[in-house]
Enzyme design. Structure first.
Site, PDB file in Angstrom:
ATOM      1  N   TYR A 101      26.762  38.029  44.007  1.00  0.00           N
ATOM      2  CA  TYR A 101      28.232  38.019  44.008  1.00  0.00           C
ATOM      3  C   TYR A 101      28.749  36.581  44.080  1.00  0.00           C
ATOM      4  CZ  TYR A 101      33.030  38.445  45.554  1.00  0.00           C
ATOM      5  OH  TYR A 101      34.391  38.318  45.641  1.00  0.00           O
ATOM      6  N   GLU A 189      36.288  36.503  40.039  1.00  0.00           N
ATOM      7  CA  GLU A 189      35.087  37.074  40.628  1.00  0.00           C
ATOM      8  C   GLU A 189      34.055  37.405  39.556  1.00  0.00           C
ATOM      9  OE1 GLU A 189      35.667  40.124  44.133  1.00  0.00           O
ATOM     10  OE2 GLU A 189      35.189  41.225  42.317  1.00  0.00           O
TER      11      GLU A 189
END
Ligand code: GDP
Ligand code: MN
Length: 380
Positions: A101, A189
């Site tokens: 992530y 993201e």
């Protein structure tokens, strides 16, 4: 404003970030064609403004073009969290070994942008934050210093990334940070950033949210905005420059000031009514604005009555009343309108409304009661 994964990936690719090869499609035919062109197994991904698409069944693999077509038939038209899938992204399927992530967002409490890196990618970061908070390495950024190499290394170590990911992810983070700044993002993201069996890093997903207040600086993104407005009345209202949100009731609400309009929604609800919309006309209430507001509210055919709630501050009550009288004189309005005027020159305003088709009210509550009664009376 949210943009789709494929649009986010277009932006990332412009900044040199490796993304899987692929294209967006809106029919099974197109999906099959794209899969054939790519000439390898593909992944078909629902393009909706929601996360958790994988879990919802909106992401499926197709080993052959025929299979890609078949899964596209399942995904297109599907409902994910109340959103209908109208487009899918078809791209080469990744050989996933690990999922990480990377994200940047604004931490309002710290008044800084914050970078987050985790080894626990592929699932929503909120879940990781809850179940395994230590697995997220975080760093607040000083805007004057930006994101430096040593900070990236520290984040990688803190997140316990393996050496191969440590080495490669810096380029991704730097690009992500440039996108974040250049596009005035509220969130950028990559989840997951994947490590392939061959040891390569690729951005398998992209979530880019933009700050609406800065959209005027990005005319190139206007095309994305139009696409995301599903409600035709909202789209029309925004074209007319009005702050309008559609709701599902039958009482049109118009006021000046967002807080006042929100309160009006609550009060109408408490009096047993059901608001059809939120509409803030802001400061000033010239006939032209009033006409535009009424006309917009009436685009919604469910509307059986309108409640105007105006607080006279800089906007004078008599000016508002004049605007309303002028507006209704030029329009053929079939529904009752209740007007509550208060503040500067409210009495003069209410006096002007006497004898007109508008029903005056002295308080917000009285106005709400009156419009609810009028709408019910009409329905009976
Ligand atoms: P989200 O669930 O809406 O965030 O959608 P993502 O694009 O992040 O995909 C969710 C999950 O689907 C990923 O974490 C992967 O596990 C899986 N996935 C996505 N793309 C591929 C792919 O190309 N190949 C494989 N095997 N899995 C994929
Ligand atoms: Mn994702």
């Amino acid at each position: 404003m949210k943009i789709h994964e494929y649009q986010g990936k277009e932006i990332l690719a412009k900044y040199g970030v490796p993304v899987p090869q692929g294209r967006v499609a809106s029919t099974p035919d197109e999906v099959e064609t794209i899969a054939r062109e790519l000439g390898k197994p593909v992944v078909v991904k629902a393009q909706v403004h929601a996360g958790g698409r994988g879990k919802a069944g909106g992401i499926k693999l197709g080993k052959t073009p025929e299979e890609a077509r078949a899964v596209a038939e399942q995904i297109l038209g599907m409902d994910i969290k109340g959103l209908t899938v109208e487009k899918v992204l078809v791209e080469e399927a990744a050989d996933i070994k690990e999922e990480y992530y990377l994200g940047i967002t604004t931490d309002r409490a710290a008044r800084r942008n914050i970078v987050m890196v985790s080894k626990e990618g592929g699932i929503e970061i909120e879940i990781v934050a809850e179940e395994n908070p230590d697995a997220i390495a975080k760093l607040h950024l000083d805007p004057a210093i930006g994101l430096q190499d040593f900070q990236i290394r520290q984040l990688g170590f803190d997140a316990k990334l393996p050496p191969v990911a440590l080495k490669g992810m810096g380029a991704f983070l730097k690009a992500l940070y440039r996108v974040y700044l250049d596009y005035d993002c509220s969130l950028a993201e990559i989840n997951p950033l994947i490590l392939t069996g061959e040891g390569k890093l690729i951005a398998a997903d992209a979530k880019v949210n933009l700050d609406d207040n800065a959209l005027f600086r990005h005319p190139d993104l206007a095309q994305y905005q139009e696409e995301q407005e599903d409600d035709p009345i909202e789209a029309e209202a925004h074209k007319r420059g009005l702050t309008y949100v559609r709701l599902d009731g039958d009482i049109g609400i118009i006021g000046n000031g967002a807080g006042l309009v929100m309160t009006t929604l609550d009060v109408v609800k408490r009096e047993g009514g059901s608001p059809a919309n939120f509409l803030d006309i802001g400061g000033g209430a010239k006939a032209e604005v009033v006409t535009k507001a009424i006309d917009t509210v009436l685009l919604d055919k469910n509307v059986k009555g309108i409640f105007f709630n105006i607080f006279g501050g800089i906007t004078r009550g008599d000016e508002v009343a004049k605007g309303m009288l002028e507006a209704i004189a030029t329009m053929n309005i079939q529904v009752p309108i209740v007007v509550r005027l208060t503040g500067t020159r409210a009495e003069e305003g209410l006096a002007l409304l006497e004898g007109s088709a508008l029903t005056p009210a002295a308080t917000m509550q009285e106005g709400a009661q009156k419009i609810v009664a009028l709408v019910n009376q009409k329905a009976a």
